[in-house]
Each structure stands twice: as structure tokens, then as C-alpha cells.
Design a protein around this motif. Structure first.
Motif, PDB file in Angstrom:
ATOM      1  N   VAL A  14       0.838  -1.213   0.000  1.00  0.00           N
ATOM      2  CA  VAL A  14       0.000   0.000   0.000  1.00  0.00           C
ATOM      3  C   VAL A  14       0.868   1.256   0.000  1.00  0.00           C
ATOM      4  N   PHE A  15       1.911   1.283   0.834  1.00  0.00           N
ATOM      5  CA  PHE A  15       2.796   2.448   0.913  1.00  0.00           C
ATOM      6  C   PHE A  15       3.558   2.667  -0.404  1.00  0.00           C
ATOM      7  N   VAL A  35       2.648   1.784  -3.379  1.00  0.00           N
ATOM      8  CA  VAL A  35       1.709   2.287  -4.400  1.00  0.00           C
ATOM      9  C   VAL A  35       1.474   3.781  -4.211  1.00  0.00           C
ATOM     10  N   GLN A  36       1.310   4.210  -2.956  1.00  0.00           N
ATOM     11  CA  GLN A  36       1.083   5.634  -2.671  1.00  0.00           C
ATOM     12  C   GLN A  36       2.300   6.478  -3.072  1.00  0.00           C
ATOM     13  N   ILE A  84       2.305   6.799  -6.860  1.00  0.00           N
ATOM     14  CA  ILE A  84       1.275   7.751  -7.283  1.00  0.00           C
ATOM     15  C   ILE A  84       1.738   9.190  -7.035  1.00  0.00           C
ATOM     16  N   ALA A  85       2.369   9.426  -5.893  1.00  0.00           N
ATOM     17  CA  ALA A  85       2.864  10.766  -5.567  1.00  0.00           C
ATOM     18  C   ALA A  85       3.949  11.203  -6.547  1.00  0.00           C
TER      19      ALA A  85
END
Length: 207
Positions: free
Chosen positions: A11-12, A14-15, A18-19
Motif C-alpha cells: 500500500v505504501f 503504491v502511494q 502515485i505521488a
């Protein structure tokens, strides 16, 4: 979930991706906006404005979306037409952006006049810089017998003697008559006495 496990979780990651994608997209859009606002890559070569009138300059620069500023007039130059461009900044061929101002200087309508300075009994080395400082040129140099070597005895312009205060046009050539330093003091005094001595008339015998 502990912080360590969160930082290594899917999850981290992927974030973070995206950033980074958002930052890259914003950077790309910013660079395109900057290019558009500064006209990067759309530069114009400055044309040669030499010898053009102010009206011709305005017409030519309008076609290129450039502007001009008239600084002032310069001393008359005979190799340029009257009221034509003598100098420009930036120089021809320089790449500039749309709307750039081109600074120009215009030729005057003719030579202005200057007063002849007092060069009599000045040395040749003193006389020439003085003439040039006034915009005049050195003409023919003639030597005559005189005690003062290289001393100015006369100033002439087109064959006529000049007096201090006479006016001539700038760029005129002033001829100088100088002493050759070969006449002795006694010879000079004798020559001066001969010039000022009255001519005696020989009396006619009465018949």
C-alpha cells in the motif's frame, strides 16, 4: 500495523509511486507553461536597420513584432543618408524575443559648425589634438623659414587664412603653416625689419 511494516507494505509503495507520478506530471505541465509564457524557442533575428529612415524602421519592426526606441542623433556622418540609422542595439542577427525593443541612433541633417581655436604659436603636437577634439581634421602641413620649429604660424581652409573665432563645418580639413626652425634669430629679425621698413623713394633730379 507497525511503522516498519507499513513502510515496506504494498500500500505504501503504491502511494509513493502515485505521488511521484503526480509530481512528474505537475513538473511537465509547469515547464510547458514556462515555455509558453517566455516564448522559449520562438526567437527572432534582429534585422539590419542601417541607413533606414525612422519610418522604414517602424514598418520593418512591426512586421516582426518588435519595437524600437530612438535614443538620440549623432554627429553627421557623410557615409550615411540624412536622418537614417547609424547605430543599433542589439546588433543585426542577434536573437531576441517577440516585443523586444531595438535602440537606434539617427544621423543628423548635416555637419554643425565650430569656431576656430587659437592655435597660433602653439606647437604642432598641441594643435592636432585640439583640432580633433573639435571634430576637425588635419589638412596639409607646410613649413616656412621661422625660428620656432613646428610652431603654428597660420591656419588655412581652402586656401584662405583663418582667424581665431572663424566658423567652419565639422570634419573640415585645416591646413597648418609651421616654422621649420632653420632661421636664426638674426635672420628672423632682419626679415621682420625688411617687411616693416618703409620703402624710400629716390628723388627725381630737377631738369
Amino acid at each position: 500495523m507497525s511503522l516498519r511494516k507499513y513502510l515496506t507494505s504494498r500500500v505504501f509503495l503504491v502511494q509513493v509511486l502515485i505521488a511521484l507520478a503526480i509530481i512528474a506530471a505537475l513538473g511537465y505541465l509547469f515547464m510547458h507553461w514556462l515555455t509558453f509564457t517566455t516564448d522559449h524557442g520562438h526567437e527572432i533575428a534582429v534585422p539590419n536597420l542601417s541607413k533606414l529612415t525612422e519610418e522604414q524602421v517602424e514598418e520593418k519592426l512591426d512586421e516582426l513584432d518588435l519595437d524600437y526606441v530612438l535614443l538620440d542623433s549623432v554627429d553627421y556622418r557623410s557615409d550615411f543618408p540624412q536622418f537614417s540609422v547609424v547605430e543599433q542595439d542589439p546588433t543585426p542577427g542577434t536573437k531576441v524575443k517577440v516585443g523586444r525593443k531595438i535602440y537606434i541612433k539617427i544621423n543628423t541633417s548635416g555637419f554643425s559648425s565650430v569656431r576656430i581655436p587659437d592655435l597660433i604659436e602653439k606647437t604642432y603636437r598641441e594643435a592636432v589634438p585640439t583640432l580633433k577634439a573639435l571634430g576637425l581634421e588635419e589638412g596639409t602641413v607646410t613649413y616656412v623659414p621661422n625660428l620656432g620649429k613646428d610652431m603654428v604660424l597660420e591656419m588655412r581652409f581652402k586656401g584662405r587664412n583663418l582667424k581665431v573665432g572663424d566658423r567652419v563645418l565639422k570634419s573640415s580639413k585645416i591646413d597648418l603653416v609651421l616654422g621649420d626652425g632653420k632661421m636664426s634669430y638674426e635672420e628672423e629679425e632682419s626679415a621682420a625689419d625688411t617687411l616693416v621698413a618703409p620703402i624710400e623713394e629716390t628723388p627725381v633730379d630737377e631738369q
